[in-house]
Scaffold this active site. Structure first.
Site, PDB file in Angstrom:
ATOM      1  CB  CYS A   2      50.071  24.323  21.293  1.00 22.25           C
ATOM      2  SG  CYS A   2      48.507  25.037  20.778  1.00 22.25           S
ATOM      3  NE  ARG A  27      55.449  26.126  23.226  1.00 18.34           N
ATOM      4  CZ  ARG A  27      56.181  26.986  22.548  1.00 18.34           C
ATOM      5  NH1 ARG A  27      57.233  27.530  23.118  1.00 18.34           N
ATOM      6  NH2 ARG A  27      55.881  27.287  21.308  1.00 18.34           N
ATOM      7  CD1 TRP A  76      47.087  29.506  26.073  1.00 11.96           C
ATOM      8  CD2 TRP A  76      47.146  30.434  24.049  1.00 11.96           C
ATOM      9  NE1 TRP A  76      46.768  30.830  26.209  1.00 11.96           N
ATOM     10  CE2 TRP A  76      46.800  31.417  24.989  1.00 11.96           C
ATOM     11  CE3 TRP A  76      47.249  30.785  22.705  1.00 11.96           C
ATOM     12  CZ2 TRP A  76      46.547  32.733  24.624  1.00 11.96           C
ATOM     13  CZ3 TRP A  76      46.998  32.088  22.338  1.00 11.96           C
ATOM     14  CH2 TRP A  76      46.657  33.054  23.303  1.00 11.96           C
ATOM     15  CG  ASN A 102      53.271  25.571  18.559  1.00  6.99           C
ATOM     16  OD1 ASN A 102      52.368  26.388  18.735  1.00  6.99           O
ATOM     17  ND2 ASN A 102      54.531  25.864  18.752  1.00  6.99           N
ATOM     18  N   GLY A 103      50.958  26.142  16.076  1.00  5.98           N
ATOM     19  CA  GLY A 103      50.997  27.175  15.036  1.00  5.98           C
ATOM     20  C   GLY A 103      49.607  27.411  14.483  1.00  5.98           C
ATOM     21  CD  GLU A 476      52.073  49.688  29.867  1.00  7.07           C
ATOM     22  OE1 GLU A 476      51.074  50.137  30.455  1.00  7.07           O
ATOM     23  OE2 GLU A 476      52.489  48.529  30.053  1.00  7.07           O
ATOM     24  CE  LYS A 480      53.965  46.951  32.883  1.00  8.88           C
ATOM     25  NZ  LYS A 480      52.809  46.914  32.048  1.00  8.88           N
ATOM     26  CD  GLU A 483      52.535  46.671  36.616  1.00  5.46           C
ATOM     27  OE1 GLU A 483      51.529  46.136  37.083  1.00  5.46           O
ATOM     28  OE2 GLU A 483      52.738  46.788  35.395  1.00  5.46           O
ATOM     29  CG  HIS A 499      49.429  73.628  32.042  1.00  4.73           C
ATOM     30  ND1 HIS A 499      49.134  74.961  31.910  1.00  4.73           N
ATOM     31  CD2 HIS A 499      49.649  73.163  30.789  1.00  4.73           C
ATOM     32  CE1 HIS A 499      49.150  75.293  30.622  1.00  4.73           C
ATOM     33  NE2 HIS A 499      49.468  74.217  29.929  1.00  4.73           N
ATOM     34  CE  LYS A 598      49.575  38.303  33.189  1.00  4.22           C
ATOM     35  NZ  LYS A 598      50.262  39.561  32.829  1.00  4.22           N
TER      36      LYS A 598
END
Ligand code: F6R
Length: 603
Positions: A2, A27, A76, A102-103, A476, A480, A483, A499, A598
């Site tokens: 947050c 945040r 958040w 925050n936390g 992955e 990355k 994209e 192969h 996104k």
């Protein structure tokens, strides 16, 4: 994650708080609120709104809230859905104290119980509200003195701002684990989760360290350690402008998010530990089969998860693209568990596949980053990654956090099933706790990786190879790169190269070999030899002090040593940086690559 802000000074507090909250919105943006002490009646005025900061601004548009001291918060959600009740600031029983946090307060259930027994009524489902009531309960003489007592009770990570009508000229701030800075102005001072939030007003800052408590009035800032000793703090003068600062000095959000991974891994470990859903692990323990369904990067996390769940919890796992799984003839019985992994929690393919499986009788678990998202509401159980908002379209920090959740889930179930001995569990857990500092070490190689990127940025194709648990990392790495740089790339299990794909290799083909010193190292070396023999350019990701691989590779990126099972948490970092730098050097729109979004809410 947050954002918090506080103001005390000669200006009207509300515009300063709203401006700061806007800058902190990255945040978290599911709800926001402010608390201001009005001088006329010496009362706390608290206003909250679900949604973005602009929604709070609209709500306050016609209200004249006067006051020169206040707190603001952009939330958040972690504990409790995004609702007005759960939004901050939280206020104590007799409405004399207001706090923003925050936390995560790990022992909040225990503290809540104790406070309820004393007659405190809770209005929210948050962990944070305990702080407001604790301040009232333990209040003695002044806020500062009380803060030492409260800090002694809290476990977990927190940055807290507190104001009270009993001292309408003072903000007290406590910090442990979550970031907090004090902005120093003339006849005014600020607290904030980060520098950009108040950069408009000052460029001089005090950065609070863990275990410090500050008393802030408009013309004085005092900082103490937890024993009550005064701490002399250095003043940090920054010369960023606001737009750079939003990205904390990084050029792109993606780069910033890659660099956030040490914190994200720590937060996800403590988030998992503090919110263990024991019912879930009981049920998972009895599962006869698990399907992991996901898309893109989340799918790759699932592939790594399969290794861990099969190894530590001894449950057979199949991993499938959600869009494929949905239309397969699924074999589901009452012991089938379906795990949907999704950063956004909104990906249509994943949601619908999970809902279909649920209809057919499977138990479901969502591994999600966005609290309150559809998947988190639709699955029987939810485990969160604690990353904060991911703004760059290419997923980075959420991938490592998904890995952490999958690993801890596998360990927890293995332990419960008694197929994983306690000492083995402890050993892996200890190695996991060391991962954030090892990621830090890899991030220090940023410049070297940029130089390597420069060398290969004009290649037309890339091949990424890995074996066993590092094979999904090769996938992955290739995702990355393609994209964000639009370079064609393929990820392959290194043993499969002979192969077919080996036909592609010539002197123009960079081959990224993920080859840490694990049980498959010798086999990877043989595969690298095969590439070399065909004049391919080898970029190896290897364990530090590995001299043998140096002779076979054109470039080596070293990662610190860890246990075999945990290498994916490290080996992915150089691949993220490699893709990032290639795309940035090519001048691509790194944070918003063409054709992508996104959150993909269509099938
Ligand atoms: C790749 C990327 C995508 C997402 C995919 C799933 O960097 O970001 O491949 O991983 O669209 O998204 P979530 O995890 O939100 O379901």
């Amino acid at each position: 994650m947050c954002g918090i802000i506080g103001y005390v000074g000669e200006r009207q507090a509300v515009p300063v708080l709203l401006y700061g909250l806007q800058r902190l919105e990255y945040r978290g943006y599911d709800s926001a609120g402010i608390a201001v002490i009005t001088p006329a009646s010496n009362r706390l005025i608290v206003e909250k709104q679900v949604g973005k900061i602009k929604d709070l601004q609209e709500k306050l548009w016609n209200k004249k809230i006067e006051g020169h001291i206040g707190l603001g918060h952009s939330r958040w959600a972690t504990h409790g859905a995004p609702t007005i009740e759960n939004a901050h600031p939280h206020t104590s029983k007799s409405e004399i104290i207001s706090i923003v946090h925050n936390g995560i307060i790990e022992n909040y259930i225990e503290l809540k119980k104790q406070l309820e027994e004393k007659g405190y009524k809770f209005k929210s489902q948050t962990d944070s509200e305990v702080i407001a009531h604790l301040f009232e309960d333990l209040y003695e003489e002044n806020l500062l003195k009380t803060a030492f007592k409260v800090a002694g009770k809290l476990e977990g990570a927190y940055a807290v701002g507190i104001i009270s009508t009993k001292e309408p000229d003072t903000i007290v701030a406590i910090k442990k684990g979550s970031p907090l800075v004090i902005g120093l102005g003339k006849n005014e001072n600020f607290i904030a989760s980060d520098i950009p939030a108040v950069l408009e007003y000052t460029k001089d800052f005090i950065v609070l360290e863990d275990g410090e408590i500050a008393k802030i009035t408009k013309d004085k800032v005092e900082v103490y350690d937890l024993k009550g000793n005064k701490v002399k703090k250095e003043i940090l003068h920054v010369n960023w402008d606001v737009s750079v600062a939003e990205k904390a000095g990084f050029k792109h959000f993606m780069e910033k998010e890659i660099h956030e991974q040490p914190r994200v891994v720590s937060d996800t470990i403590s988030g998992f530990t503090s919110s263990k859903e024991s019912g879930l692990f009981e049920e998972l323990k009895n599962a006869s089969r698990i399907y992991i369904i996901a898309c893109g990067t989340s799918f790759h996390a699932g592939l790594v998860g399969k290794f861990w769940i099969e190894k530590f919890a001894k449950i057979p796992v199949e991993v499938d693209y959600a869009s494929e799984y949905r239309y397969r003839d699924k074999i589901i019985d009452d012991k089938t568990f379906v795990i949907g992994i999704s950063q956004s929690g909104e990906t249509a393919d994943t949601r619908f596949a999970l809902l279909d499986a649920k209809k057919e009788g499977a138990k479901t678990l969502g591994i999600v980053n966005v609290v309150g998202s559809s998947l988190s509401r639709e699955a029987d159980y939810t485990l969160y990654t604690y990353c904060g908002p991911e703004i760059g379209v290419a997923a980075t920090k959420t991938f490592t956090a998904q890995l952490v959740v999958l690993l801890l889930t596998a360990l927890e179930v293995g332990l419960k099933k008694k197929v994983l001995p306690q000492d083995k569990y402890e050993d892996i857990y200890q190695h996991l706790l060391a991962i954030p500092s090892k990621i830090e070490k890899i991030l220090l190689k940023n410049k070297t990786i940029k130089e390597i990127s420069y060398k290969y940025m004009n290649a037309k194709d890339f091949l990424f190879l890995g074996r066993n648990i590092n094979y999904p990392i090769a996938l992955e790495g290739s995702l990355k790169l393609k994209e964000i740089s639009y370079i064609h790339a393929e990820g392959y299990p290194a043993g499969e190269m002979k192969h077919g794909p080996i036909a592609l290799i010539d002197e123009n083909m960079p081959v990224v070999a993920v080859a840490p010193k694990d049980n498959f190292y010798e086999k990877m070396i043989s595969n690298i030899q095969e590439v070399k023999a065909r004049k391919g350019k080898v970029i190896s990701v290897a364990t530090e002090n590995d001299e043998q691989i140096k002779d076979l590779s054109n470039n080596v990126i070293y990662i610190p040593k860890t246990i075999n099972e945990l290498y994916p948490l490290l080996s992915v970092i150089p691949l993220q940086l490699l893709s990032y730098h290639i795309a940035a050097l090519l001048g691509k729109d790194v944070d918003q690559p063409r054709n992508l979004a996104k959150t993909v809410t269509v099938e």
